[in-house]
Design a protein around this motif. Structure first.
Motif, PDB file in Angstrom:
ATOM      1  N   ALA A  80     -10.313   1.304  -8.768  1.00 38.68           N
ATOM      2  CA  ALA A  80      -9.461  -0.038  -8.679  1.00 38.68           C
ATOM      3  C   ALA A  80      -8.059   0.042  -8.456  1.00 38.68           C
ATOM      4  CB  ALA A  80      -9.860  -0.852 -10.013  1.00 38.68           C
ATOM      5  N   GLY A  81      -7.682   0.972  -9.417  1.00 39.94           N
ATOM      6  CA  GLY A  81      -6.216   1.223  -9.195  1.00 39.94           C
ATOM      7  C   GLY A  81      -5.658   1.887  -8.149  1.00 39.94           C
ATOM      8  N   TRP A  82      -6.315   2.524  -7.175  1.00 39.94           N
ATOM      9  CA  TRP A  82      -5.957   2.928  -5.813  1.00 39.94           C
ATOM     10  C   TRP A  82      -5.657   1.609  -4.782  1.00 39.94           C
ATOM     11  CZ3 TRP A  82      -7.479   1.914  -1.044  1.00 39.94           C
ATOM     12  CH2 TRP A  82      -6.803   2.594  -0.157  1.00 39.94           C
ATOM     13  N   GLN A  83      -6.876   0.766  -5.290  1.00 42.14           N
ATOM     14  CA  GLN A  83      -7.223  -0.370  -4.515  1.00 42.14           C
ATOM     15  C   GLN A  83      -6.077  -1.370  -4.655  1.00 42.14           C
ATOM     16  OE1 GLN A  83     -10.746  -2.910  -4.934  1.00 42.14           O
ATOM     17  NE2 GLN A  83     -10.471  -3.400  -2.848  1.00 42.14           N
ATOM     18  N   ALA A  84      -5.651  -1.585  -6.076  1.00 43.21           N
ATOM     19  CA  ALA A  84      -4.436  -2.589  -6.302  1.00 43.21           C
ATOM     20  C   ALA A  84      -3.177  -2.077  -5.873  1.00 43.21           C
ATOM     21  CB  ALA A  84      -4.642  -2.782  -7.962  1.00 43.21           C
ATOM     22  N   ALA A  85      -3.069  -0.800  -5.863  1.00 44.42           N
ATOM     23  CA  ALA A  85      -1.705  -0.151  -5.312  1.00 44.42           C
ATOM     24  C   ALA A  85      -1.492  -0.348  -3.834  1.00 44.42           C
ATOM     25  CB  ALA A  85      -1.526   1.106  -5.427  1.00 44.42           C
ATOM     26  N   PHE A  86      -2.513  -0.158  -3.159  1.00 40.18           N
ATOM     27  CA  PHE A  86      -2.801  -0.438  -1.491  1.00 40.18           C
ATOM     28  C   PHE A  86      -2.572  -1.936  -1.222  1.00 40.18           C
ATOM     29  CE2 PHE A  86      -5.295  -1.219   2.200  1.00 40.18           C
ATOM     30  CZ  PHE A  86      -4.513  -0.317   3.103  1.00 40.18           C
ATOM     31  N   LEU A  87      -3.414  -2.776  -1.845  1.00 34.70           N
ATOM     32  CA  LEU A  87      -3.225  -4.180  -1.792  1.00 34.70           C
ATOM     33  C   LEU A  87      -1.797  -4.763  -1.873  1.00 34.70           C
ATOM     34  CD1 LEU A  87      -6.870  -5.671  -2.812  1.00 34.70           C
ATOM     35  CD2 LEU A  87      -6.079  -4.812  -0.485  1.00 34.70           C
ATOM     36  N   ASP A  88      -1.165  -4.306  -2.914  1.00 38.27           N
ATOM     37  CA  ASP A  88       0.003  -4.693  -3.114  1.00 38.27           C
ATOM     38  C   ASP A  88       1.109  -4.017  -2.126  1.00 38.27           C
ATOM     39  OD1 ASP A  88      -0.478  -5.824  -5.458  1.00 38.27           O
ATOM     40  OD2 ASP A  88       0.161  -4.209  -6.983  1.00 38.27           O
ATOM     41  N   ALA A  89       0.770  -2.868  -1.825  1.00 35.59           N
ATOM     42  CA  ALA A  89       1.728  -2.222  -0.600  1.00 35.59           C
ATOM     43  C   ALA A  89       1.623  -2.894   0.715  1.00 35.59           C
ATOM     44  CB  ALA A  89       1.377  -0.732  -0.508  1.00 35.59           C
ATOM     45  N   VAL A  90       0.277  -3.375   1.076  1.00 34.16           N
ATOM     46  CA  VAL A  90       0.098  -4.116   2.455  1.00 34.16           C
ATOM     47  C   VAL A  90       0.587  -5.486   2.133  1.00 34.16           C
ATOM     48  CG1 VAL A  90      -1.831  -5.269   3.673  1.00 34.16           C
ATOM     49  CG2 VAL A  90      -1.707  -2.683   2.987  1.00 34.16           C
ATOM     50  N   ARG A  91       0.391  -6.249   1.107  1.00 35.00           N
ATOM     51  CA  ARG A  91       0.875  -7.696   0.920  1.00 35.00           C
ATOM     52  C   ARG A  91       2.436  -7.725   0.974  1.00 35.00           C
ATOM     53  NH1 ARG A  91      -3.651  -8.492  -3.688  1.00 35.00           N
ATOM     54  NH2 ARG A  91      -5.265  -9.218  -1.970  1.00 35.00           N
ATOM     55  N   ALA A  92       3.115  -6.573   0.511  1.00 34.39           N
ATOM     56  CA  ALA A  92       4.620  -6.621   0.294  1.00 34.39           C
ATOM     57  C   ALA A  92       5.063  -6.394   1.945  1.00 34.39           C
ATOM     58  CB  ALA A  92       4.903  -5.340  -0.587  1.00 34.39           C
ATOM     59  N   ARG A  93       4.524  -5.982   2.894  1.00 38.66           N
ATOM     60  CA  ARG A  93       5.142  -5.478   4.116  1.00 38.66           C
ATOM     61  C   ARG A  93       4.804  -6.851   4.941  1.00 38.66           C
ATOM     62  NH1 ARG A  93       4.297  -1.099   1.319  1.00 38.66           N
ATOM     63  NH2 ARG A  93       5.692   0.256   1.780  1.00 38.66           N
ATOM     64  N   PRO A  94       5.974  -7.546   5.503  1.00 42.54           N
ATOM     65  CA  PRO A  94       5.846  -8.688   6.206  1.00 42.54           C
ATOM     66  C   PRO A  94       5.218  -8.269   7.936  1.00 42.54           C
ATOM     67  CG  PRO A  94       8.404  -7.856   6.311  1.00 42.54           C
ATOM     68  CD  PRO A  94       7.263  -6.942   5.135  1.00 42.54           C
ATOM     69  N   GLU A  95       5.472  -6.873   8.175  1.00 44.46           N
ATOM     70  CA  GLU A  95       4.698  -6.404   9.323  1.00 44.46           C
ATOM     71  C   GLU A  95       3.293  -6.540   9.448  1.00 44.46           C
ATOM     72  OE1 GLU A  95       7.989  -3.560   8.392  1.00 44.46           O
ATOM     73  OE2 GLU A  95       6.661  -4.387   7.246  1.00 44.46           O
ATOM     74  N   VAL A  96       2.736  -6.627   8.346  1.00 49.28           N
ATOM     75  CA  VAL A  96       1.143  -7.004   8.411  1.00 49.28           C
ATOM     76  C   VAL A  96       0.795  -8.234   8.484  1.00 49.28           C
ATOM     77  CG1 VAL A  96      -0.989  -6.327   6.907  1.00 49.28           C
ATOM     78  CG2 VAL A  96       1.007  -4.838   6.905  1.00 49.28           C
ATOM     79  N   MET A  97       0.309  -8.633   9.434  1.00 48.14           N
ATOM     80  CA  MET A  97      -0.130 -10.021  10.078  1.00 48.14           C
ATOM     81  C   MET A  97      -1.365 -10.390   9.524  1.00 48.14           C
ATOM     82  SD  MET A  97       2.645 -10.924  11.657  1.00 48.14           S
ATOM     83  CE  MET A  97       2.122 -12.399  12.111  1.00 48.14           C
ATOM     84  N   GLU A  98      -2.320  -9.446   9.255  1.00 48.57           N
ATOM     85  CA  GLU A  98      -3.702  -9.478   8.765  1.00 48.57           C
ATOM     86  C   GLU A  98      -4.128  -8.326   8.120  1.00 48.57           C
ATOM     87  OE1 GLU A  98      -7.013 -11.031  11.466  1.00 48.57           O
ATOM     88  OE2 GLU A  98      -5.163 -12.070  12.613  1.00 48.57           O
TER      89      GLU A  98
END
Length: 153
Positions: A80-98
């Protein structure tokens, strides 16, 4: 829970998906209704969560975002910790559209819009600096064949 919508609701939603900047009068005319029922139905559909928000679609090419990469991510860590860190990293990047979590061999797929391959590499380096990833495959889209934001009604 699925909202119950009828044919008029579908026609109103179709018009809003095509162009949400239309006036109520225009939508009423195109749907064969009148302004007040259209307004009431739009309010009902918003309250029910069918209509989430209104937005503007921008032309990414006009803004210099000419490269679209589909990034396939595999992880060896499913805590769960890795997943939370990954999701935070993805959500923080405006380049990620989906971003989608997948079933099967690939754990996640990201749709990333950037100016060029060099910009993608900066995105990638930044991502792996924030979170450890087992394997990444980036696929460059050569041509967008279909794009729509319209949900089938």
């Amino acid at each position: 829970m699925t909202a119950e919508i009828d044919d008029l609701d579908r026609r109103i939603l179709a018009e809003l998906q095509r162009d949400a900047s239309q006036s109520l009068d225009e939508i009423a005319r195109k749907t064969g209704s009148s302004k007040t029922p259209v307004w009431n139905r739009i309010r009902k559909l918003r309250a029910a969560g069918v209509i989430r928000n209104y937005t503007v679609l921008l032309d990414e090419y006009a803004l210099g975002l000419e490269a679209c990469f589909f990034v396939l991510v595999r992880t060896s860590s499913h805590e769960a910790g890795w997943q939370a860190a990954f999701l935070d990293a993805v959500r923080a990047r405006p380049e990620v559209m989906e971003a989608h979590r997948l079933a099967g061999d690939i754990d996640y797929i990201l749709k990333v819009k950037v100016a060029n391959a060099r910009a993608y590499d900066r995105f990638y380096q930044s991502l792996i600096e924030d979170v450890s990833i087992f394997n990444v495959t980036a696929l460059l889209s050569m041509e967008e064949i279909k794009f729509t934001t319209e949900v089938p009604l």
